[in-house]
Write an enzyme that holds these catalytic residues in place. Structure first.
Site, PDB file in Angstrom:
ATOM      1  CE  LYS A 110       4.779  -2.411   4.920  1.00  0.00           C
ATOM      2  NZ  LYS A 110       5.886  -3.347   4.665  1.00  0.00           N
ATOM      3  N   GLY A 158       0.827  -1.199   0.000  1.00  0.00           N
ATOM      4  CA  GLY A 158       0.000   0.000   0.000  1.00  0.00           C
ATOM      5  C   GLY A 158       0.858   1.243   0.000  1.00  0.00           C
ATOM      6  CB  VAL A 212       5.273   4.328   2.808  1.00  0.00           C
ATOM      7  CG1 VAL A 212       6.085   4.640   4.074  1.00  0.00           C
ATOM      8  CG2 VAL A 212       5.327   2.832   2.499  1.00  0.00           C
ATOM      9  CG  ASP A 225      10.105  -9.214  -1.364  1.00  0.00           C
ATOM     10  OD1 ASP A 225      10.620  -9.461  -2.482  1.00  0.00           O
ATOM     11  OD2 ASP A 225       9.211  -8.376  -1.215  1.00  0.00           O
TER      12      ASP A 225
END
Length: 774
Positions: free
Chosen positions: A475, A459, A461, A571
């Site tokens: 966030k 989404g 920040v 990630d």
């Protein structure tokens, strides 16, 4: 021969009443004079003219005055049309609004109905955004309206009206329209966008360039692909159906993923309808099933030879923001793997008719008083079951001036924002000592979510300031249901347990049914991806790059070696390495992180990560080890050395390790090093780090070093006496990364291939530069 009778092509802001013929499409474009009142004509700045791919991008009409400005287009009543609007900012006003980081978005309505949001926040000024809507027009004209919601001055570059056959897109009717979310063509194609005259309806088909590398295989034929008599639902051009993509026979399935990039108004209620276009153009037979996020849509499907089969479920819209569509060969089948020729996805737009408009007016006059507020609007809507709640509220917003005598409250176009979020605070604690923030507190900290400093799959920040003056990053993921985010709780649990100087400091969270949020220390330099691709104003020195690499390595070493059980980040990428004001690097974004126990390494879901950083062994086996992070870190090291993205896109995608090998094979290591370093580095040090990076990206994990080995090696590469010092950088101007996460590259999970389609935002945006008419 098809005649484009009824085509209307408007070059907004163009002043010559004579019009002109576009050299790429041969379509005639006209001035918008006579179609709109108000607004001012502008040209994009001269520095962006050279990037314009057509004449239409050079001019625009801006609407600094008024909340709602509308174009009126002539139509035939009850006929089906495709309506397309494009937006090329080109910094026409000199305010640098799209790249400043502040919100830059405005609404787009069709008549009284909400269509979508146009979001240009943090986009390069030269980018073109387009929106398409397919609808049945209720009258002999239709209004396309730009809505100023206080987050940027609306503007428009082109407005196109294209008549469609009544038989096309049969799920579209007077009350149901669809907004473009993704439209792909597969196989070998050299055009970013295919449109008129190849598609006589002038739809935009994006080339699926991510299928150009192994294990993808291109198929093509010169034989005509026919359609059954009377099948005129989609009219896919024959030249598109004559090409397809499949995969190597050792793989059994392929994925096509579409996702929303932004959490805009109504994103949680997004409803998608996928359409698959198949035609067997090879001398074989295939048999496969089609799934949507694991839910079976079609079973035992076999494409017909040289005949188009368009597979969709009429009227069935899937409620989700992100979706993965899987074409899977049946386990017992010895037949070749699936193929696909073309693919479309649309999001649902509900249309309020003129009778609805009259009913709304009567209800408002009967029920709403000057002291009303939005809660009363929703209550009235619930009492009149014939009205759709969302349409009703959107209509109120789009008709703001019309309802002013009846409603004395702030509509702002974001009805869900006006719910009392306090009543949605979760009662169940997360069993962590970390501070819990309420949604109301977050609004105060972020000044009502004013300053956007980043965005991603999670989404937005936002920048915030605590009561003690401490700067923070917030966030936020807004969803209608907390269950839509499976990564939020694991991230909170992991962040509350880990503490290290090279892991981002976690300050707290918000656990609200309508708002999930994480609060971190503010990192003034942004992320490493932005810095590496930040232009020529300032370039990191080789020593600064080594310190950043060492910092990140030490953070990962802590997760692997000092946590019990060890934690695999899953990630690791430059976008998830944040930098403070002194360029100290910290690992962030633990949404995909998982604890690792050597005896239990199997994760029964599709391997997670980001295109270009994905460990091929993990994808092939689903066995997760800490060496998956080592592989990703090797890609990060190569980015630090070269300044290049993990996947380079030229005529075809190239994975960064292969690019480096090619550069070195054709010349020397200097040809692979970031040119902005201007040879101001120690060649032996660079060679050592390249060798280290290449050892990290070995195909088998046993051949890769541990993070402890990497830390030791990086310390050896640093100049004597600088191993622990913190560097204060020279002047630095933060810029938005020009790389858009390589949205259309290949992935290689177990026994199949995953394709991530063009990234759309939650209202169905496609944000992509396109050469018109090619």
């Amino acid at each position: 021969m098809f005649l484009y009778a009824g085509f209307l092509s408007i070059d907004c802001g163009y002043t010559d009443s004579a019009g002109y013929v576009d050299k790429n499409t041969t379509l005639t474009y006209v001035s918008d004079k006579g179609y709109v009142e108000g607004g001012k004509n502008f040209s994009i700045l001269a520095q962006y003219m050279k990037d314009a791919t057509n004449k239409q991008e050079e001019t625009l009409r801006s609407f600094p005055d008024g909340q709602r400005n509308c174009y009126t287009l002539p139509t035939n009543r009850s006929k089906k049309y495709l309506i397309r609007a494009t937006f090329t900012y080109g910094n026409y006003d000199g305010l640098n609004s799209s790249e400043s980081g502040s919100p830059f978005l405005f609404g787009l309505h069709i008549g009284i109905n909400f269509w979508t949001m146009v979001n240009l926040t943090k986009l390069p000024s030269s980018d073109t955004v387009w929106k398409e809507l397919i609808m049945v027009t209720p009258d002999d004209s239709i209004s396309v309206c730009l809505i100023n919601n206080g987050s940027g001055i609306p503007f428009i570059s082109t407005l196109d009206l294209r008549p469609l056959q009544d038989t096309m897109y049969p799920f579209v009717n007077v009350s149901v329209a669809v907004s473009y979310f993704s439209r792909l063509r597969f196989g070998q194609v050299n055009y970013v966008i295919t449109r008129y005259p190849e598609d006589v309806y002038d739809r935009f088909w994006e080339g699926a360039f991510h299928t150009r590398s192994y294990p993808w295989i291109d198929l093509s034929t010169t034989q005509e692909v026919k359609r059954l008599p009377g099948d005129e639902k989609f009219m896919v051009p024959n030249t598109i159906l004559q090409k397809a993509s499949t995969i190597d026979s050792k793989y059994s399935w392929l994925n096509i993923t579409v996702r929303g990039a932004d959490n805009l108004l109504g994103s949680g209620d997004l409803e998608l309808l996928p359409i698959f276009h198949f035609a067997e153009i090879a001398s074989t037979t295939r048999l496969f099933d089609i799934y949507s996020d694991g839910e079976e849509l079609f079973t035992s499907f076999s494409p017909s030879p040289f005949q188009v089969d368009s597979m969709y479920q009429n009227g069935r819209f899937l409620r989700r923001v992100n979706s993965t569509f899987t074409l899977r060969k049946q386990p017992t089948s010895q037949l070749p793997p699936p193929l696909i020729n073309a693919f479309e996805v649309y999001s649902l737009v509900r249309i309020a008719t003129a009778s609805d408009d009259g009913m709304i007016s009567n209800i408002l006059q009967e029920h709403i008083t000057h002291s009303s507020c939005m809660q009363q609007v929703h209550r009235i809507c619930e009492q009149n079951s014939g009205l759709n709640s969302d349409i009703f509220v959107y209509t109120l917003y789009s008709r703001a001036k019309w309802i002013e005598p009846f409603v004395n409250c702030d509509l702002a176009g974001k009805s869900k924002e006006h719910d009392d979020y306090d009543i949605y605070e979760e009662d169940t604690p997360l069993h962590t000592d970390t501070r819990r923030f309420t949604y109301t507190e977050l609004k105060t900290i972020t000044n009502n979510f004013q300053s956007i400093i980043g965005k991603g799959g999670f989404g937005m920040v936002y920048h915030g300031i605590l009561d003690n003056g401490e700067e923070v990053a917030v966030k936020v993921l807004r969803e209608t249901s907390i269950t839509l985010s499976k990564d939020f709780l694991p991230e909170v649990q992991i962040l509350s347990k880990v503490q290290h100087k090279n892991l981002v400091t976690f300050l707290g969270y918000c656990h609200n049914k309508k708002c999930l949020a994480l609060v971190y220390d503010f990192m003034a330099r942004g992320n490493l991806q932005e810095v590496l691709r930040g232009g020529q104003e300032y370039s990191l020195s080789w020593e600064e790059r080594l310190h950043i690499a060492l910092d990140a390595a030490q953070g990962l070493e802590y997760l692997h070696e000092s946590c019990t059980p060890p934690i695999v980040h899953r990630d690791v990428k430059t976008a998830n390495i944040l930098l403070d004001k002194n360029l100290v690097a910290m690992i962030s974004d633990f949404g995909l992180s998982r604890s690792y126990t050597p005896a239990h390494t199997h994760i029964s879901t599709v391997a997670a990560g980001t295109v270009g950083y994905l460990d091929p062994e993990y994808h092939a086996t689903f066995h997760l080890t800490v060496k998956a992070d080592v592989y990703s870190f090797g890609i990060v090291l190569l980015e630090i050395i070269t300044g290049q993205p993990s996947v380079l896109v030229d005529s075809e995608p190239v994975h960064l390790p292969n690019w480096v090998r090619q550069k070195i094979a054709e010349g020397s290591i200097h040809d692979a090093v970031d040119s902005r370093l201007r040879h101001q580095y120690d060649a032996t040090s660079v060679q050592s780090v390249i060798d280290l990076a290449m050892s990290c990206v070995e195909n088998t994990s046993i051949d890769r070093p541990s993070m402890t080995d990497i830390v030791i090696k990086l310390k050896e590469c640093l100049p004597a006496g600088t191993g622990e010092m913190q560097l204060v950088s020279r002047s630095y101007k933060q810029k938005e990364a020009m790389d858009a996460d390589i949205a259309r590259q290949f992935q290689l999970p177990i026994s199949g291939v995953s394709v991530e389609s063009i990234e759309g935002n939650s209202s169905g945006t496609t944000e992509l530069r396109y050469p018109s008419g090619r």
